[in-house]
Design an enzyme around this catalytic site. Structure first.
Site, PDB file in Angstrom:
ATOM      1  NE  ARG A  69      -2.989  -0.152   3.273  1.00  0.00           N
ATOM      2  CZ  ARG A  69      -2.878   0.564   4.380  1.00  0.00           C
ATOM      3  NH1 ARG A  69      -3.020   1.859   4.347  1.00  0.00           N
ATOM      4  NH2 ARG A  69      -2.639  -0.031   5.535  1.00  0.00           N
ATOM      5  CG  ASP A  85       1.174   0.978  11.731  1.00  0.00           C
ATOM      6  OD1 ASP A  85       1.997   0.491  10.925  1.00  0.00           O
ATOM      7  OD2 ASP A  85      -0.047   1.031  11.491  1.00  0.00           O
ATOM      8  CG  HIS A 133      -2.841   8.039  16.640  1.00  0.00           C
ATOM      9  ND1 HIS A 133      -3.131   7.505  15.404  1.00  0.00           N
ATOM     10  CD2 HIS A 133      -3.877   7.687  17.426  1.00  0.00           C
ATOM     11  CE1 HIS A 133      -4.282   6.864  15.450  1.00  0.00           C
ATOM     12  NE2 HIS A 133      -4.770   6.968  16.669  1.00  0.00           N
ATOM     13  CD  GLU A 152      -0.233   3.762  15.611  1.00  0.00           C
ATOM     14  OE1 GLU A 152      -0.383   4.447  14.605  1.00  0.00           O
ATOM     15  OE2 GLU A 152      -0.922   2.753  15.866  1.00  0.00           O
ATOM     16  CD  GLU A 167     -14.554   3.662  11.934  1.00  0.00           C
ATOM     17  OE1 GLU A 167     -14.570   4.148  10.802  1.00  0.00           O
ATOM     18  OE2 GLU A 167     -13.567   3.052  12.390  1.00  0.00           O
TER      19      GLU A 167
HETATM   20  P1  0O2 Z   1      -4.693  -1.525  13.077  1.00  0.00           P
HETATM   21  O1  0O2 Z   1      -5.160  -2.862  12.700  1.00  0.00           O
HETATM   22  O2  0O2 Z   1      -5.410  -0.954  14.265  1.00  0.00           O
HETATM   23  O3  0O2 Z   1      -3.218  -1.415  13.192  1.00  0.00           O
HETATM   24  P2  0O2 Z   1      -0.846   4.748   8.335  1.00  0.00           P
HETATM   25  O4  0O2 Z   1      -1.741   4.156   7.273  1.00  0.00           O
HETATM   26  O5  0O2 Z   1      -1.047   4.093   9.684  1.00  0.00           O
HETATM   27  O6  0O2 Z   1       0.588   4.792   7.977  1.00  0.00           O
HETATM   28  P3  0O2 Z   1      -2.394   6.973   8.994  1.00  0.00           P
HETATM   29  O7  0O2 Z   1      -3.701   6.412   8.522  1.00  0.00           O
HETATM   30  O8  0O2 Z   1      -2.173   8.424   8.733  1.00  0.00           O
HETATM   31  O9  0O2 Z   1      -1.179   6.245   8.394  1.00  0.00           O
HETATM   32  O10 0O2 Z   1      -2.199   6.667  10.523  1.00  0.00           O
HETATM   33  P4  0O2 Z   1      -3.096   7.120  11.712  1.00  0.00           P
HETATM   34  O11 0O2 Z   1      -4.120   8.110  11.288  1.00  0.00           O
HETATM   35  O12 0O2 Z   1      -2.145   7.527  12.774  1.00  0.00           O
HETATM   36  O13 0O2 Z   1      -3.870   5.777  12.081  1.00  0.00           O
HETATM   37  C1  0O2 Z   1      -3.213   4.614  12.406  1.00  0.00           C
HETATM   38  C2  0O2 Z   1      -4.055   3.703  13.277  1.00  0.00           C
HETATM   39  O14 0O2 Z   1      -5.003   4.459  14.040  1.00  0.00           O
HETATM   40  C3  0O2 Z   1      -4.905   2.701  12.527  1.00  0.00           C
HETATM   41  O15 0O2 Z   1      -4.114   1.587  12.285  1.00  0.00           O
HETATM   42  C4  0O2 Z   1      -6.040   2.427  13.505  1.00  0.00           C
HETATM   43  O16 0O2 Z   1      -5.604   1.551  14.555  1.00  0.00           O
HETATM   44  C5  0O2 Z   1      -6.252   3.781  14.120  1.00  0.00           C
HETATM   45  N1  0O2 Z   1      -7.231   4.560  13.338  1.00  0.00           N
HETATM   46  C6  0O2 Z   1      -6.966   5.627  12.554  1.00  0.00           C
HETATM   47  N2  0O2 Z   1      -8.095   6.110  12.012  1.00  0.00           N
HETATM   48  C7  0O2 Z   1      -9.096   5.334  12.467  1.00  0.00           C
HETATM   49  C8  0O2 Z   1     -10.512   5.341  12.266  1.00  0.00           C
HETATM   50  O17 0O2 Z   1     -11.060   6.156  11.552  1.00  0.00           O
HETATM   51  N3  0O2 Z   1     -11.224   4.377  12.919  1.00  0.00           N
HETATM   52  C9  0O2 Z   1     -10.655   3.456  13.744  1.00  0.00           C
HETATM   53  N4  0O2 Z   1     -11.446   2.566  14.321  1.00  0.00           N
HETATM   54  N5  0O2 Z   1      -9.307   3.410  13.935  1.00  0.00           N
HETATM   55  C10 0O2 Z   1      -8.552   4.340  13.315  1.00  0.00           C
HETATM   56  P5  0O2 Z   1      -4.460   0.546  11.129  1.00  0.00           P
HETATM   57  O18 0O2 Z   1      -3.179   0.084  10.544  1.00  0.00           O
HETATM   58  O19 0O2 Z   1      -5.462   1.133  10.170  1.00  0.00           O
HETATM   59  O20 0O2 Z   1      -5.156  -0.627  11.842  1.00  0.00           O
END
Ligand code: 0O2
Length: 244
Positions: A69, A85, A133, A152, A167
């Site tokens: 990705r 992360d 975060h 993270e 969600e």
């Molecule tokens: P998992 O399975 O929890 O690890 P990135 O894609 O991480 O490099 P991004 O999206 O800018 O970049 O990172 P961000 O915004 O810091 O978010 C990272 C993590 O925050 C996500 O990890 C989720 O755990 C949580 N998160 C962020 N946005 C949302 C949301 O809208 N809803 C929920 N429920 N969780 C969120 P992963 O890898 O997506 O998933």
């Protein structure tokens, strides 16, 4: 499978294992830091801002998905720099002010380097997601030397956590394509959760009052303890009995 290919496969598997273990150790370091804060707050300040702590390592499959990705080159150095992360620690707090209390207590530790801070509590995501975060880098001392590992840390209240976990399930159920009426309901639920956090915070403040923060220098005994803090200890009936 030819011998050379098999040997290459074994080397790669071992390197991957070594790579992932560093994240596990980094995660353990951060979890220990959080646990120390939790015990210190609980036993020495008679106030525990932490409800629970969870940690997870991304699966190999999920790391590979993210490599694709993020169009990241499949080299360990590049993965470590771009995918921050792989190790995650989630701290669930009682009140919104506790989220910042824990974030401050962690980020002022000298051996942690803050690489990134995203405050989705102050500025929620459009879908309603709220959490603080941090991406921190923590040194891990291995027999071969030191490795700086990114971890993270997500810090949120119980209400934020409840919303995010629901969600997340809905998001996956619809493979990310959440129908508009459900997305709207989720936004409304996020507003309700934020209001609940505000009400609980204000109730907490009414019952306990705003407690003066304990200055960092006091922990190492380099400054005398002011009367106001002594009074606070007395008010909270802090005892200096052994912890265990
Ligand atoms: P998992 O399975 O929890 O690890 P990135 O894609 O991480 O490099 P991004 O999206 O800018 O970049 O990172 P961000 O915004 O810091 O978010 C990272 C993590 O925050 C996500 O990890 C989720 O755990 C949580 N998160 C962020 N946005 C949302 C949301 O809208 N809803 C929920 N429920 N969780 C969120 P992963 O890898 O997506 O998933």
């Amino acid at each position: 499978m030819p011998d050379a290919l098999l040997a290459e496969f074994h080397v790669l598997r071992e390197e991957f294992s070594r790579f992932m273990f560093a994240y596990k150790f980094g995660m353990d370091e951060v979890t220990t830091k959080v646990s120390i804060l939790q015990q210190e707050f609980k036993h020495l300040q008679k106030y525990n801002p932490i409800e629970h702590v969870a940690s997870r390592l991304k699966t190999a499959e999920s790391v590979l998905d993210k490599i694709a990705r993020k169009q990241c080159e499949p080299r360990f150095e590049e993965i470590r720099a771009k995918i921050t992360d792989i190790a995650g620690v989630r701290v669930t707090c009682s009140f919104t002010s506790d989220v910042y209390l824990i974030s401050d207590a962690l980020t002022r530790q000298d051996d942690l380097t803050v690489l990134q801070r995203k405050d989705y509590v102050a500025e929620p995501k459009p879908n309603g997601y709220r959490s603080l975060h941090l991406i921190v880098e923590v040194p891990v001392f291995l027999s071969s030397g030191v490795v700086d590992v990114p971890v993270e840390i997500q810090i949120r209240t119980v209400a934020m956590d409840f919303w995010a976990s629901l969600e997340h399930k809905i998001f996956y159920k619809y493979s990310g394509d959440v129908p508009p009426h459900i997305a709207r309901s989720l936004q409304e639920a996020a507003t309700t959760a934020a209001r609940l956090d505000d009400e609980m915070e204000s109730l907490h403040h009414d019952v306990h009052g705003a407690l003066p923060p304990v200055p960092v220098e006091m922990a190492n005994g380099s400054i005398p303890i002011p009367d106001a803090v002594l009074a606070r200890f007395a008010q909270q009936r802090v005892t200096f009995a052994p912890l265990i």
